[in-house]
Design a protein around this motif. Structure first.
Motif, short mmCIF file in Angstrom:
data_model
loop_
_atom_site.label_atom_id
_atom_site.label_comp_id
_atom_site.label_asym_id
_atom_site.label_seq_id
_atom_site.Cartn_x
_atom_site.Cartn_y
_atom_site.Cartn_z
N SER A 248 -10.70 -28.62 -15.68
CA SER A 248 -11.50 -29.13 -16.82
C SER A 248 -12.24 -28.04 -17.61
O SER A 248 -13.09 -28.34 -18.43
N LYS A 249 -11.91 -26.78 -17.37
CA LYS A 249 -12.51 -25.69 -18.15
C LYS A 249 -11.44 -24.99 -18.97
O LYS A 249 -10.28 -24.92 -18.56
N ARG A 250 -11.86 -24.47 -20.12
CA ARG A 250 -10.94 -23.77 -21.02
C ARG A 250 -11.01 -22.26 -20.79
O ARG A 250 -12.11 -21.70 -20.71
N TYR A 251 -9.86 -21.64 -20.66
CA TYR A 251 -9.79 -20.18 -20.43
C TYR A 251 -8.77 -19.55 -21.38
O TYR A 251 -7.72 -20.15 -21.62
N PRO A 252 -9.05 -18.33 -21.87
CA PRO A 252 -7.97 -17.59 -22.53
C PRO A 252 -6.87 -17.39 -21.47
O PRO A 252 -7.15 -16.97 -20.34
N LYS A 253 -5.64 -17.72 -21.84
CA LYS A 253 -4.53 -17.77 -20.88
C LYS A 253 -4.37 -16.50 -20.04
O LYS A 253 -4.27 -16.55 -18.82
N GLU A 254 -4.34 -15.33 -20.70
CA GLU A 254 -4.09 -14.10 -19.94
C GLU A 254 -5.30 -13.63 -19.14
O GLU A 254 -5.15 -12.92 -18.15
N LEU A 255 -6.49 -14.04 -19.53
CA LEU A 255 -7.68 -13.72 -18.72
C LEU A 255 -7.61 -14.50 -17.41
O LEU A 255 -7.87 -13.95 -16.33
N LEU A 256 -7.22 -15.76 -17.50
CA LEU A 256 -7.08 -16.59 -16.30
C LEU A 256 -5.99 -16.03 -15.39
O LEU A 256 -6.18 -15.91 -14.17
N TYR A 257 -4.86 -15.63 -15.99
CA TYR A 257 -3.76 -15.05 -15.21
C TYR A 257 -4.22 -13.76 -14.51
O TYR A 257 -3.95 -13.56 -13.31
N SER A 258 -4.91 -12.90 -15.23
CA SER A 258 -5.40 -11.64 -14.69
C SER A 258 -6.33 -11.88 -13.49
O SER A 258 -6.21 -11.22 -12.45
N ASN A 259 -7.23 -12.84 -13.63
CA ASN A 259 -8.16 -13.15 -12.54
C ASN A 259 -7.41 -13.72 -11.33
O ASN A 259 -7.73 -13.39 -10.19
N ARG A 260 -6.42 -14.56 -11.60
CA ARG A 260 -5.61 -15.12 -10.51
C ARG A 260 -4.86 -14.01 -9.76
O ARG A 260 -4.76 -14.02 -8.53
N MET A 261 -4.30 -13.08 -10.51
CA MET A 261 -3.56 -11.95 -9.91
C MET A 261 -4.48 -11.13 -9.00
O MET A 261 -4.13 -10.81 -7.86
#
Length: 195
Positions: free
Chosen positions: A28-41
């Motif tokens: 339910s939160k909005r994230y810039p796509k690649e920032l979220l991917y980077s954090n997940r990595m």
């Protein structure tokens, strides 16, 4: 290397990825796509292999840095165009990261190593490239397989899963089987792998 160097680099990578105009909604939160991917990595790397070198840690965060700047549509929409896009992306991510690392004051050797990892050179032969590939595959299976399930037919999905599995190490395979998949997706994975 000092923590401030790493922290500066990490903050600058995040700042770049925060500019992604593509938004992903997660919990339910909005994230810039690649920032979220980077954090997940980065989070996956540190849980999977906490003793990872600083080079791998940076490469994990910068794996997709500014990816939206190199549009898939700017290459022919066929298999050859896709492969060329992927190759160009690797170089783009490596070069973008190298500029940040120079600014942070890292040595040429360090920068060259991070670029080597981002470009995924000597996969299956270089242990750190393999570690990074394992993390990429784990993040894909945990967070990005589900959207694929809704887009592709079963045979194509099984093929994607098998290709992903074949890129991973045995340690990566063991870690992947600990992911909390939905019953449907786990069944699909078992079918694809013949388990």
């Amino acid at each position: 290397m000092t923590k401030s160097q790493f922290q500066n680099t990490s903050d600058w990578i995040d700042a770049k990825n925060a500019q992604d105009p593509n938004i992903e909604i997660y919990q339910s939160k909005r994230y810039p796509k690649e920032l979220l991917y980077s954090n997940r990595m980065y989070q996956r790397l540190m849980s999977f292999y906490p003793e990872a070198s600083e080079e791998v840690q940076i490469a994990s965060k910068a794996q997709h840095i500014c990816r939206w700047e190199v549009a898939r549509e700017s290459f022919p929409m066929d298999r050859v165009g896709y492969l060329k896009w992927r190759e160009d992306l690797k170089k783009f991510h490596a070069n973008t990261t190298a500029i940040i690392l120079k600014k942070a004051g890292y040595s040429e050797e360090f920068i060259a190593r991070v670029s080597f990892l981002i470009e995924k050179k000597l996969l299956k032969k270089d242990t750190e490239t393999q570690l990074l590939e394992d993390v990429i595959c784990l993040v894909f299976l945990e967070y990005y397989l589900d959207p694929f399930v809704h887009k592709h037919d079963r045979e194509k999905l099984k093929n994607i899963i098998l290709k992903t599995w074949n890129k991973m190490s045995e340690k990566g395979h063991q870690e992947a089987l600990k992911i909390n998949f939905s019953t449907t997706n786990f069944q699909l994975i078992k079918e694809a792998l013949g388990l």
